[in-house]
Design a protein around this motif. Structure first.
Motif, PDB file in Angstrom:
ATOM      1  N   ASN A 110       0.826  -1.206   0.000  1.00 24.63           N
ATOM      2  CA  ASN A 110       0.000   0.000   0.000  1.00 24.63           C
ATOM      3  C   ASN A 110       0.855   1.250   0.000  1.00 24.63           C
ATOM      4  OD1 ASN A 110      -1.484   2.251   1.793  1.00 24.63           O
ATOM      5  ND2 ASN A 110      -3.031   1.082   0.681  1.00 24.63           N
ATOM      6  N   LEU A 111       1.905   1.276   0.798  1.00 23.16           N
ATOM      7  CA  LEU A 111       2.792   2.443   0.831  1.00 23.16           C
ATOM      8  C   LEU A 111       3.441   2.670  -0.533  1.00 23.16           C
ATOM      9  CD1 LEU A 111       4.593   1.918   4.272  1.00 23.16           C
ATOM     10  CD2 LEU A 111       2.788   3.562   3.743  1.00 23.16           C
ATOM     11  N   TYR A 112       3.750   1.570  -1.218  1.00 23.41           N
ATOM     12  CA  TYR A 112       4.370   1.699  -2.544  1.00 23.41           C
ATOM     13  C   TYR A 112       3.362   2.190  -3.585  1.00 23.41           C
ATOM     14  CZ  TYR A 112       6.465   0.380  -6.985  1.00 23.41           C
ATOM     15  OH  TYR A 112       6.934   0.389  -8.271  1.00 23.41           O
ATOM     16  N   THR A 113       2.198   1.558  -3.656  1.00 23.09           N
ATOM     17  CA  THR A 113       1.245   1.922  -4.701  1.00 23.09           C
ATOM     18  C   THR A 113       0.619   3.290  -4.468  1.00 23.09           C
ATOM     19  OG1 THR A 113      -0.598   0.773  -3.583  1.00 23.09           O
ATOM     20  CG2 THR A 113       0.688  -0.488  -5.184  1.00 23.09           C
ATOM     21  N   GLU A 114       0.597   3.753  -3.227  1.00 26.29           N
ATOM     22  CA  GLU A 114       0.057   5.078  -2.938  1.00 26.29           C
ATOM     23  C   GLU A 114       1.101   6.177  -3.087  1.00 26.29           C
ATOM     24  OE1 GLU A 114      -3.520   5.530  -1.709  1.00 26.29           O
ATOM     25  OE2 GLU A 114      -3.249   3.762  -2.951  1.00 26.29           O
ATOM     26  N   GLY A 115       2.332   5.804  -3.428  1.00 24.15           N
ATOM     27  CA  GLY A 115       3.359   6.803  -3.672  1.00 24.15           C
ATOM     28  C   GLY A 115       4.094   7.290  -2.445  1.00 24.15           C
ATOM     29  N   ILE A 116       3.879   6.639  -1.300  1.00 27.18           N
ATOM     30  CA  ILE A 116       4.558   7.052  -0.073  1.00 27.18           C
ATOM     31  C   ILE A 116       6.034   6.670  -0.123  1.00 27.18           C
ATOM     32  CG2 ILE A 116       4.565   6.933   2.451  1.00 27.18           C
ATOM     33  CD1 ILE A 116       2.078   8.254   1.149  1.00 27.18           C
ATOM     34  N   SER A 130      14.016   0.276   0.723  1.00 25.48           N
ATOM     35  CA  SER A 130      15.094   0.879   1.503  1.00 25.48           C
ATOM     36  C   SER A 130      14.666   2.180   2.184  1.00 25.48           C
ATOM     37  CB  SER A 130      16.312   1.146   0.610  1.00 25.48           C
ATOM     38  OG  SER A 130      15.991   2.074  -0.413  1.00 25.48           O
ATOM     39  N   GLU A 131      13.532   2.746   1.768  1.00 20.93           N
ATOM     40  CA  GLU A 131      13.042   3.985   2.377  1.00 20.93           C
ATOM     41  C   GLU A 131      12.299   3.725   3.685  1.00 20.93           C
ATOM     42  OE1 GLU A 131      10.777   6.149  -0.530  1.00 20.93           O
ATOM     43  OE2 GLU A 131      12.278   5.813  -2.090  1.00 20.93           O
ATOM     44  N   VAL A 158       4.728   2.508  10.944  1.00 23.04           N
ATOM     45  CA  VAL A 158       5.794   2.537   9.946  1.00 23.04           C
ATOM     46  C   VAL A 158       6.700   3.721  10.217  1.00 23.04           C
ATOM     47  CG1 VAL A 158       6.348   2.689   7.486  1.00 23.04           C
ATOM     48  CG2 VAL A 158       4.251   1.504   8.235  1.00 23.04           C
ATOM     49  N   THR A 159       7.993   3.475  10.210  1.00 23.13           N
ATOM     50  CA  THR A 159       8.967   4.556  10.342  1.00 23.13           C
ATOM     51  C   THR A 159       9.763   4.633   9.048  1.00 23.13           C
ATOM     52  OG1 THR A 159       9.181   4.182  12.730  1.00 23.13           O
ATOM     53  CG2 THR A 159      10.910   5.468  11.658  1.00 23.13           C
ATOM     54  N   LEU A 160       9.725   5.806   8.412  1.00 23.33           N
ATOM     55  CA  LEU A 160      10.475   6.022   7.182  1.00 23.33           C
ATOM     56  C   LEU A 160      11.864   6.545   7.519  1.00 23.33           C
ATOM     57  CD1 LEU A 160       7.755   7.769   4.984  1.00 23.33           C
ATOM     58  CD2 LEU A 160       8.261   5.326   5.167  1.00 23.33           C
ATOM     59  N   THR A 161      12.818   6.311   6.634  1.00 25.95           N
ATOM     60  CA  THR A 161      14.172   6.796   6.864  1.00 25.95           C
ATOM     61  C   THR A 161      14.229   8.320   6.803  1.00 25.95           C
ATOM     62  OG1 THR A 161      14.640   6.502   4.509  1.00 25.95           O
ATOM     63  CG2 THR A 161      15.246   4.701   5.982  1.00 25.95           C
ATOM     64  N   ASN A 162      13.315   8.923   6.039  1.00 26.45           N
ATOM     65  CA  ASN A 162      13.225  10.380   5.939  1.00 26.45           C
ATOM     66  C   ASN A 162      12.027  10.850   6.749  1.00 26.45           C
ATOM     67  OD1 ASN A 162      12.832  13.071   5.228  1.00 26.45           O
ATOM     68  ND2 ASN A 162      13.485  12.770   3.114  1.00 26.45           N
ATOM     69  N   ALA A 219       6.385  -8.823  -3.506  1.00 29.26           N
ATOM     70  CA  ALA A 219       7.426  -8.674  -4.526  1.00 29.26           C
ATOM     71  C   ALA A 219       8.537  -7.758  -4.039  1.00 29.26           C
ATOM     72  CB  ALA A 219       6.815  -8.127  -5.815  1.00 29.26           C
ATOM     73  N   MET A 220       8.162  -6.662  -3.372  1.00 31.13           N
ATOM     74  CA  MET A 220       9.175  -5.742  -2.839  1.00 31.13           C
ATOM     75  C   MET A 220      10.019  -6.423  -1.773  1.00 31.13           C
ATOM     76  SD  MET A 220       7.392  -2.010  -2.503  1.00 31.13           S
ATOM     77  CE  MET A 220       8.980  -1.251  -2.176  1.00 31.13           C
TER      78      MET A 220
END
Length: 268
Positions: free
Chosen positions: A60-66, A71-72, A87-91, A193-194
């Motif tokens: 969901n994070l990938y397909t929604e453009g987050i 690696s992010e 979820v914790t993002l690197t940025n 897949a990711m």
């Protein structure tokens, strides 16, 4: 009583016809609500199936453009009993900037279950590029994938209410994901897949649901060359598939299917 996977539970129902009534037992899907928090901000509430939640969050994070790649993501913590994913993002500032940039311009998806808003940037295809036509696959192979796919879901056999999505390559079935929502099922496949670094450039994705424009965008972004649906696409989905060189087929049944775009990938 719920099953061990919290996917369905059995109900006693009354089956009625014009001349009779009878009691039967039927497995009914359980709705599971998952709230996803990104960098401490509530991102979305998903009505889904209590299965493969990690893949669902990632996809969901990938397909929604987050995110653009795994690696992010610094960490994903899922508290299943509470129905929450953190979820914790690197940025730290990236997600906050996205939310602020899209404030007030939301688009409602056609997702099954409770509708939810997605950021406007998902509906903007200006940053996408057409796929090459290098991947080819025999038509009969695609039909065999669909026939296998339609027999693969044990949950569907018992409930008749689940959506399925599967990914195939030249060796056959890679994996199959299921959910109460067809968009969620696609997200789970892409999340898997990711997480497993699957090369999607030579794959066929099969879905049990219809294909609207927001679903075809997910496929284009993931660069999956062939999408086959048991149901049908919308007009915008066909136009986008044609624009970005996605081979789009629908209404696949038995020994035939309807081809809507880029038929040159299928070898007869």
């Amino acid at each position: 009583m719920s099953d061990t996977n919290h996917v369905s539970k059995n109900y006693k129902i009354l089956v009625c016809s014009t001349d009779s009534q009878s009691e039967e037992h039927q497995d009914i899907l359980i709705e599971y609500k998952l709230s996803i928090f990104v960098n401490g901000i509530r991102y979305v509430n998903l009505i889904c199936t209590h299965k493969n939640l990690y893949e669902l969050v990632l996809g969901n994070l990938y397909t929604e453009g987050i995110i653009g790649e795994i690696s992010e993501i610094e960490s994903i913590e899922i508290l299943e009993d509470e129905g929450k994913a953190f979820v914790t993002l690197t940025n730290n500032d990236m997600f906050k900037d996205m939310i602020e940039a899209t404030e007030g311009i939301r688009t409602v998806t056609t997702a099954c279950g409770k509708q939810h808003s997605i950021a406007y940037y998902l509906m903007n295809d200006s940053d996408l590029t057409p796929l090459e036509h290098s991947y080819r696959i025999p038509f009969e192979t695609v039909l065999s994938y669909m026939n296998e796919f339609q027999k693969s879901s044990e949950i569907y056999k018992s409930t008749r209410g689940i959506h399925s999505c599967a990914l195939y390559n030249e060796t056959g079935l890679l994996y199959l994901m299921e959910d109460i929502g067809r968009h969620n099922a696609v997200d789970k496949v892409l999340g898997y897949a990711m997480g497993h670094r699957v090369d999607l450039s030579k794959t066929v994705l099969i879905t049990s649901g219809r294909v609207p424009s927001d679903m075809i965008l997910k496929i284009i972004k993931a660069k999956i060359p062939i999408l086959v649906a048991r149901s049908v696409p919308t007009d915008v989905a066909i136009e986008m598939a044609d624009k970005y060189n996605i081979t789009l087929a629908g209404f696949a049944r038995g020994a035939k299917l309807n081809l809507y775009s880029n038929e040159q990938r299928l070898l007869y």
